[in-house]
Structures are given as C-alpha cells and as structure tokens.
Design a protein around this motif. Structure first.
Motif, PDB file in Angstrom:
ATOM      1  N   LEU A 588      42.529  42.379  34.489  1.00 10.54           N
ATOM      2  CA  LEU A 588      41.055  42.314  34.416  1.00 10.54           C
ATOM      3  C   LEU A 588      40.585  43.842  34.009  1.00 10.54           C
ATOM      4  O   LEU A 588      41.189  44.945  34.799  1.00 10.54           O
ATOM      5  CB  LEU A 588      40.413  42.172  35.928  1.00 10.54           C
ATOM      6  CG  LEU A 588      38.851  42.064  35.941  1.00 10.54           C
ATOM      7  CD1 LEU A 588      38.249  40.931  35.061  1.00 10.54           C
ATOM      8  CD2 LEU A 588      38.469  42.470  37.390  1.00 10.54           C
ATOM      9  N   LYS A 589      39.882  43.958  33.181  1.00 10.99           N
ATOM     10  CA  LYS A 589      39.330  45.213  32.949  1.00 10.99           C
ATOM     11  C   LYS A 589      38.043  45.377  33.514  1.00 10.99           C
ATOM     12  O   LYS A 589      37.976  46.490  34.032  1.00 10.99           O
ATOM     13  CB  LYS A 589      39.182  45.288  31.188  1.00 10.99           C
ATOM     14  CG  LYS A 589      38.509  46.512  30.766  1.00 10.99           C
ATOM     15  CD  LYS A 589      38.191  46.624  29.312  1.00 10.99           C
ATOM     16  CE  LYS A 589      37.521  47.775  28.836  1.00 10.99           C
ATOM     17  NZ  LYS A 589      37.070  47.985  27.363  1.00 10.99           N
ATOM     18  N   ASP A 600      36.540  45.755  40.464  1.00 11.17           N
ATOM     19  CA  ASP A 600      36.988  45.248  41.637  1.00 11.17           C
ATOM     20  C   ASP A 600      37.527  43.803  41.240  1.00 11.17           C
ATOM     21  O   ASP A 600      37.059  42.937  40.684  1.00 11.17           O
ATOM     22  CB  ASP A 600      36.271  45.149  43.130  1.00 11.17           C
ATOM     23  CG  ASP A 600      36.016  46.464  43.438  1.00 11.17           C
ATOM     24  OD1 ASP A 600      36.910  47.524  43.182  1.00 11.17           O
ATOM     25  OD2 ASP A 600      34.869  46.521  44.363  1.00 11.17           O
ATOM     26  N   PRO A 601      38.865  43.436  41.614  1.00 14.55           N
ATOM     27  CA  PRO A 601      39.325  42.037  41.033  1.00 14.55           C
ATOM     28  C   PRO A 601      38.644  40.824  41.740  1.00 14.55           C
ATOM     29  O   PRO A 601      38.480  39.810  41.104  1.00 14.55           O
ATOM     30  CB  PRO A 601      40.810  42.127  41.577  1.00 14.55           C
ATOM     31  CG  PRO A 601      41.308  43.476  41.566  1.00 14.55           C
ATOM     32  CD  PRO A 601      39.868  44.270  41.689  1.00 14.55           C
ATOM     33  N   SER A 602      38.105  41.285  42.825  1.00 13.80           N
ATOM     34  CA  SER A 602      37.483  40.172  43.448  1.00 13.80           C
ATOM     35  C   SER A 602      36.010  40.766  44.020  1.00 13.80           C
ATOM     36  O   SER A 602      36.286  42.031  44.670  1.00 13.80           O
ATOM     37  CB  SER A 602      38.250  39.665  44.705  1.00 13.80           C
ATOM     38  OG  SER A 602      37.498  38.571  45.465  1.00 13.80           O
ATOM     39  N   THR A 603      34.788  40.255  43.909  1.00 12.34           N
ATOM     40  CA  THR A 603      33.712  40.797  44.282  1.00 12.34           C
ATOM     41  C   THR A 603      32.686  39.742  44.793  1.00 12.34           C
ATOM     42  O   THR A 603      32.734  38.577  44.060  1.00 12.34           O
ATOM     43  CB  THR A 603      33.269  41.343  43.005  1.00 12.34           C
ATOM     44  OG1 THR A 603      31.750  42.295  43.532  1.00 12.34           O
ATOM     45  CG2 THR A 603      32.660  40.700  42.168  1.00 12.34           C
ATOM     46  N   SER A 604      31.718  39.847  45.706  1.00 12.12           N
ATOM     47  CA  SER A 604      30.765  39.030  46.149  1.00 12.12           C
ATOM     48  C   SER A 604      29.457  39.436  45.423  1.00 12.12           C
ATOM     49  O   SER A 604      29.103  40.667  45.357  1.00 12.12           O
ATOM     50  CB  SER A 604      30.408  39.213  47.595  1.00 12.12           C
ATOM     51  OG  SER A 604      29.646  38.585  47.860  1.00 12.12           O
ATOM     52  N   GLN A 615      30.537  37.436  33.445  1.00 10.83           N
ATOM     53  CA  GLN A 615      31.602  37.472  32.558  1.00 10.83           C
ATOM     54  C   GLN A 615      32.901  38.538  32.937  1.00 10.83           C
ATOM     55  O   GLN A 615      32.708  39.409  33.382  1.00 10.83           O
ATOM     56  CB  GLN A 615      31.344  38.009  31.134  1.00 10.83           C
ATOM     57  CG  GLN A 615      32.460  37.813  30.037  1.00 10.83           C
ATOM     58  CD  GLN A 615      31.939  38.393  28.715  1.00 10.83           C
ATOM     59  OE1 GLN A 615      31.325  39.348  28.679  1.00 10.83           O
ATOM     60  NE2 GLN A 615      32.298  37.574  27.813  1.00 10.83           N
ATOM     61  N   ALA A 616      34.076  37.714  32.871  1.00 11.64           N
ATOM     62  CA  ALA A 616      35.365  38.586  33.210  1.00 11.64           C
ATOM     63  C   ALA A 616      35.846  39.034  31.902  1.00 11.64           C
ATOM     64  O   ALA A 616      36.049  38.236  31.073  1.00 11.64           O
ATOM     65  CB  ALA A 616      36.457  37.672  33.910  1.00 11.64           C
TER      66      ALA A 616
END
Length: 622
Positions: A588-589, A600-604, A615-616
């Motif tokens: 992930l950029k 952050d790879p995972s985010t709320s 968008q990833a």
C-alpha cells in the motif's frame, strides 16, 4: 509356553481357514476409486469368488441383455424388487432382459401407510429403475455377498441438473409393519399415537442396511456402496415423503467414509442427509457460505427407493464431528456439538459450561467491559453475530436458542488452529420458513427484530441476545456486520446472479426477487430502531488504482473491485474500518479518503453526512 506339538495343528489348519474366509468374503467388482471418468473403467473385480454382471449400473439408451456369472459350483439366485436373494429366489438360467419398466403401478410408493393422513409418495411420476440383486450359493450352502445394480433405460436427458440416488434395501427394512422404519407400524395401530409410529423412532435400533448407487449430474456412475439408512428430522417424520440419513460404516462394507467426494468441498463424509423440502433451505445458506458460521453444502438429486421414483431431494452435509474435522481441522474426538441447547455429541462437561455461560450472561451486566470480555473468551462473537444477523435479514421465524440452532466448540486447544480455541461457534440450519409474510405485511417489510414469534422470544425470554444488547461494542459490531451482509452477501446484485444460475430449482423466483430488491428499505429502519441509531444512512464507495495489485477489507467483507469500484450504505453512527490487502509483490502506498492522504495499512473512517469515497493506492515493492 506351548510346545511345537501343541501349536503345529494351528499352522496346518490356518491356510484352510483363510481359504474359507476368502470364499465367504468374495463378491462383486470393486468400485472404490472416486470419480471414475467412464463406465467401462468401473468394472474391477475382487477375486474369482463373486457374482459378476456383464453391465454396470448406469443409464442406457436401449434395452439390453444382462448376463450374470458365478464361479464353478455356485448357482445364481436373483430378485428384481429390492428384496435380498436367497435359494428361494428366482434361479438364474438365462440372460435378463433389461428394459424401461416405468409404470404408474408401484408396489411401494403407492402405499398409504407412511403417514397418519394416508398420503402416498408416488404422485403422477411413473419413473422406475430396473434393479437386480444377485447372490451365488454352492451345494455346501456357502453364499457370496449380494451384488446389487441399478439400470435406467431410455431416459435421454433424464432429470437434467440433478444427481440420481438409487437406494436399495430389503422392503421389510422400510415397509414391514413391525420392523420397517418408514411406516406407521404396529405400535401406532395399537396406541393411535403418532409418537409411537415406527418412523418416529430414533437411534441405532432403527437403522437398516441399504445399498447406494450414486450418479452425478451428468449421469456418470460415481460410486456404489453399502451403508445404513435412518429416518431424519423432527416433525417432518410424519410426512409421507420423509427426509433420510445415510451412513458409511465399516460393519457394512469396511468403509467408515463414503468413497466419493459428493460435495464441492471435496470432503469425504461419513454421513449425509437426503432432505426433502424446498430449495430455499439450500439456497439461502449458500449466500453466506463465506461467513464465520457453518453451512451445509448440497447437491440436488432425484431419489429412487427399490427402483421406484421417490421424489426430488437435496443431499446435504450433516453437522457432526466429521463435518467439523473436515471444515475446521479440529480433533473430531475432542469437539462438542449442541443442538437446540442440548447435547448432540461430545462432552457433558461442555454442555454444563454452556449452561453456566448462559447463567453468567443472565446474571451480569454486559455493559461492563470486564463482564463482556468474559463472555467473549467463551463465545465467538463474530460467529454469533453472523448467525443472528443472517436469521434476521432472511426473516426466519423458526429459530431460537432452543429451536433449529447448532453450536459447537473444540474441547482441546491448538494455538496453530484459530478454531481450536474452546469458543462456541454457530451453524445455520433449517431455514425453510424464511422469506415468509408475517402479521399481514409483505415478507420483505417485516420487522424481524420485533414482529415475529422468534424475535419476541429472542429479545424477551432468552439470554444471549437481550444480554449482549447491553454492550456498546457488541451493538457496533452487530450493526456494521449486518450492513456488511446487506451490502455484500444479500445485495440484490449478488442474489440475482446466484438465482440466475439455479432458476430451475427455485419455487417462486418472483417472490425471491422482490424480497431482496425491497428488503433494505424496510429492515434498515428496523435496525435503526432496535439499536437506537440516530445517524444517516450514507454511501461508502471503494476503489483501487489497480485491482491486480490489491484488495480492500471493509469491516468483515472484501468487495469485488475488478469492475472498478463498489458501493454500499452504512449508518454514520459508527465508523467503518478499511484494511489494505496487497497482492504478492505489492504494497500500500496510501489511502485517498475524501481527498485526504493516509498511509496506515488499516484505518477507521468516520462517516460524514455526504458519505465516504475511499481509494487504496498500491505500488510495486521495488
């Protein structure tokens, strides 16, 4: 210690003994290789001491002559009605003319002793198979095992889209008034109480031997096996067309598993259910087969009993320890299964643990984090939510903690297996009474949180749901999971695509189409009312810069982004969580979330009133 003189007699007797055993055990050709590709490859013979048939079970275009052969010194006796052959049966002296024997006249299916109402199972379907059972007997009275074959003649295009199951057993095993498991029986006629009927009895005393011939959907002869048969179900036992249960057991033919992977998961089961009923009971669970709960794979099939058409059935997996071992790789000797809150198999200590868990939930305030954590240490909350959210969405009013509920846990732990953690998990079963109207409103408009009998029981009389509702973390997880299911598994596009692959099985496709097209507009209001939601339902749109580089996990689902983007609706009361899932060789950029850059790879993501555009952006590792 015995002297040589004492033991030598055994040495000389042993070869003769083994020869006799070989004669007694010798029979038909072996059919143990799974999924053979053509009929001719299935005729493999065990030894010289068997009755052999010139043609295997199968579908044939035209009539033909069937030749039976036996070793020298053995005479052949046969039957054509499913009964076990012996020396009093027809003596084989010339080839048999195998023909299409279909006729509305049926010896078994037309009987009226299968239910209190006197209905038979025949209907107006005349289809019948030509069945042959043969045995070889010599002058010393030594018999081979019985060989059984099933032939369908002149059935071009026969039941397209269905497998065919031919069950052959001595008719007395099913239809005898004293010993037959399918009929009302002597005890009923003496008492007049249906509970005394033969078909209501359970356990090993009411299992009978059966020969099984199974043909795949393309009518390839898939496997043949000896097994056991029982009546399956609860109240449905009283119907004329009953559900059945089939077992593979060593005592019948040396096999403790069926010798063919019947279902798409390629697991070899030790028991299966032949369930009569509507397709909805198979179709709805298939929509949530990826969720954290058990579902039963199925095969639509046509069943014949002793050569007579018995009806459309669904062969489904059976929830037992072998199912759990196959699906979750847990130790089948160390699992406990509860059905309707009672012990089905496993440890009585585990049942007591479950009852103590219910008592704890009832006595303690689960809004307190420590109390809720105690429950979570014993109950897989995601499995529980997946199970209950599904029942609510499909409007199944025939379930509760003591009705049509299956729970299980591994009684041993294994750090390498996430399912061997001692937590209770759930499995979906018996959803026939889903998508039904209740209280005079359209089925899709029913508030299944409060307006059905099951909902009232669950929220007012039973322990789990009403106790868990007190916890804020549970409420958030339930709401987000419920909407994940609605936006993914039960979305109109998903259901419609699944329906299009099996329209021939669905009884009322227009009703089902209308249900899933209209359900969100009504059930979301009910969800908001039940969980006191005050926010707005807004769209969440996902996309990736290149679908070949990675995916996005949204809460509990991984939407398909191959077409460019995906959108679902969520309440602004709770954030959504997105987690990047890069493919091998990528990373992930950044995230682009409503124009904001996040790494952050995972985010709320807190949802604004306008919704969220997420968008990833992935890139190669180097």
């Amino acid at each position: 210690m015995k002297s040589f003189d004492q033991i030598k007699k055994y040495i000389f007797v042993l070869p003769a003994f083994l020869l006799l055993v070989g004669i007694l055990m010798g029979i038909q050709y072996l059919n143990a290789t799974p999924a053979l590709s053509d009929e001719s490859s299935q005729t493999e013979y065990v030894d010289d001491y068997c009755v052999t048939f010139s043609a295997p079970s199968g579908f044939y275009d035209d009539d033909f002559s069937l030749t039976l052969s036996a070793p020298d010194g053995f005479s052949i006796y046969y039957t054509l009605d499913g009964s076990l052959p012996d020396e009093t049966s027809e003596h084989y002296t010339a080839p048999l003319a195998v023909t299409n024997v279909s006729s509305p006249e049926k010896k078994y299916a037309n009987q009226t002793i299968f239910s209190v109402d006197g209905n038979n199972v025949s209907g107006d379907v005349p289809d019948q198979a030509y069945i042959v059972r043969a045995v070889g007997i010599n002058d010393a009275g030594v018999s081979t095992d019985v060989v059984t074959e099933t032939y369908f003649v002149g059935y071009d295009g026969f039941y397209d889209g269905y497998s065919v199951v031919s069950l052959i057993t001595d008719p007395s095993n099913l239809f005898d008034s004293k010993t037959g498991i399918y009929v009302l029986g002597d005890s009923y006629y003496e008492s007049g109480n249906e509970l005394d009927a033969n078909f209501m009895q359970t356990g090993s005393d009411w299992e009978r031997p059966v020969h099984i011939d199974y043909f795949d959907m393309d009518k390839t002869y898939a496997f043949s096996q000896e097994g056991g048969i029982r009546i399956n179900g609860n109240s449905s036992r009283g119907d004329s067309r009953k559900s059945l249960r089939l077992y593979a057991r060593k005592k019948y033919d040396g096999n403790s598993l069926f010798t063919y992977p019947i279902f798409s998961n390629n697991i070899y089961p030790n028991s299966v259910i032949l369930r009569r009923g509507t397709f909805i009971n198979q179709f709805l669970p298939s929509l949530v087969a990826d969720r954290n709960m058990g579902t039963q794979d199925y095969v639509p099939c046509v069943v014949f009993i002793d050569g007579e058409y018995w009806g459309i059935y669904y062969m489904i997996e059976r929830y037992d320890t072998d199912y759990l071992a196959g699906h979750y790789q847990v130790d089948d000797d160390n699992v406990t299964i509860l059905k309707d809150g009672e012990l089905f198999s496993g440890s009585a200590y585990s049942l007591e643990d479950y009852r103590q868990l219910l008592a704890y939930m009832d006595a303690n305030d689960l809004s307190i984090s420590e109390n809720y954590d105690t429950v979570c240490s014993q109950l897989d909350i995601q499995s529980y939510i997946d199970y209950y959210a599904t029942q609510i969405y499909i409007n199944n009013f025939d379930f509760s903690e003591s009705k049509n509920q299956v729970m299980w846990r591994s009684d041993s732990t294994d750090a390498a297996n996430p399912y061997a953690d001692g937590k209770w998990r759930f499995s979906l079963m018996d959803v026939d009474l889903s998508l039904t109207s209740f209280g005079g409103v359209e089925n899709y408009a029913t508030n299944s949180f409060s307006d059905t009998e099951s909902a009232v029981v669950i929220q007012t009389e039973e322990t789990m749901f009403k106790s868990l509702l007190a916890n804020a973390s549970f409420r958030q997880q339930f709401v987000t999971t419920f909407l994940d299911l609605e936006n993914q598994n039960f979305s109109y596009a998903t259901v419609r695509a699944a329906m299009d692959t099996c329209l021939g099985y669905i009884d009322d496709p227009d009703m089902m189409d209308a249900y899933f097209a209209n359900r969100p507009a009504y059930i979301n209001d009910s969800l908001a009312e039940t969980f006191s939601l005050t926010g707005t339902l807004v769209p969440v749109t996902l996309s990736v810069n290149d679908a070949s580089m990675g995916e996005i996990l949204l809460n509990t689902i991984t939407p398909d982004l191959s077409s460019g983007s995906w959108s679902g609706n969520y309440y602004t009361d709770y954030p959504v969580t997105v987690t990047a899932k890069p493919m091998d060789g990528y990373r992930l950029k950044e995230w682009l979330i409503n124009g904001e850059h996040i790494t952050d790879p995972s985010t709320s993501v807190t949802l604004p009133e306008s919704g969220a555009d997420i968008q990833a952006v992935f890139e190669p590792l180097s």
